[in-house]
Write an enzyme that holds these catalytic residues in place. Structure first.
Site, PDB file in Angstrom:
ATOM      1  CG  ASP A 131      -1.806   1.330   1.350  1.00 40.83           C
ATOM      2  OD1 ASP A 131      -2.320   1.679   0.554  1.00 40.83           O
ATOM      3  OD2 ASP A 131      -1.462   1.875   2.581  1.00 40.83           O
TER       4      ASP A 131
ATOM      5  CG  ASP B 278      -2.069   7.515   0.257  1.00 38.18           C
ATOM      6  OD1 ASP B 278      -1.064   8.020  -0.291  1.00 38.18           O
ATOM      7  OD2 ASP B 278      -3.028   7.825  -0.288  1.00 38.18           O
TER       8      ASP B 278
END
Length: 237
Positions: free
Chosen positions: A31, A33
């Site tokens: 991922d 963010d």
């Protein structure tokens, strides 16, 4: 190589099995963010456009899993209504800050021949900037695409991208398995959309180096608070 059952075949994959799968992975998906970078890209864009408070609260709800991702994305973007110029200026004036240790970890994975992917519910224009810093090819980036009118004003987002939907990260991982025949894919992230990607990912590592989300922490067989922990595990090979 040691063959371990994928997490879809286990009631609860153990921490030991997760670590072993990570050490033996031929693909690792991150991922972006609050994982690869320290901030939430959409929150930073909202602050830059002067609507930070309203959007931050909605991001919190989305990451906690209390609303569908697409609904949260659509509502947040309808508040922000960023122009192409604003997005470009954000990247120039406030470039995303890499989380300590991520560059070293990705470098080691690359040295070992592991395929590294960025799978993000954020925006491709920002994620590509991150990928460039980590020497990850843009073809290994899966993220949402903003749309703009000819005059540069906001025109929505590409709703056909799998990352715009709840469960989208899992669909990307399924696609990677079909396309490349990876044996072991590990997903690493801080949010509910990352946790739900296992299965089809063979293992999930929860990351709390920037923010700890209790549902993710509690739902992870292996939860780390720094990328140094992952590097240390690779040293055992």
């Amino acid at each position: 190589l040691l063959q371990l059952p994928s997490c879809c075949m286990l009631t609860m994959i153990t921490e030991v099995q997760t670590k072993e799968l990570f050490r033996r992975a031929d693909a690792v998906c991150f991922d972006v963010d609050s994982t690869v970078i320290r901030e939430e890209g959409i929150d930073e864009l909202a602050k830059f456009c002067g609507v930070g408070d309203a959007v931050t609260e909605m991001t919190r709800k989305a990451m906690g899993g209390s609303m569908t991702f697409k609904t949260a994305l659509k509502e947040r973007l309808s508040i922000i209504k960023c122009s192409r110029e604003q997005v470009n200026k954000l990247i120039t004036d406030h470039p995303p800050q890499l989380t300590p240790g991520i560059k070293e970890l990705v470098d080691v994975l690359h040295q070992r021949g592991v395929n590294v992917f960025l799978i993000s519910g954020g925006f491709r224009c920002i994620v590509e900037h991150v990928a460039a810093q980590l020497n990850i090819p843009f073809s290994n980036v899966y993220a949402n695409r903003l749309k703009f009118y000819f005059n540069g004003e906001y025109a929505g987002f590409d709703e056909t991208q799998p990352t715009s939907e709840t469960g989208g990260k899992g669909r990307v991982i399924s696609l990677l398995k079909e396309r490349f025949s990876f044996r072991n894919i590990v997903m690493i992230g801080d949010g509910a959309t990352d946790l739900e990607a296992c299965p089809p990912a063979d293992a999930f590592v929860g990351f709390g180096g920037n923010v700890v989300r209790p549902p993710v922490r509690d739902g992870s067989a292996w939860f780390v608070t720094s990328f140094g922990e992952l590097l240390k595990e690779l040293e055992k090979i």
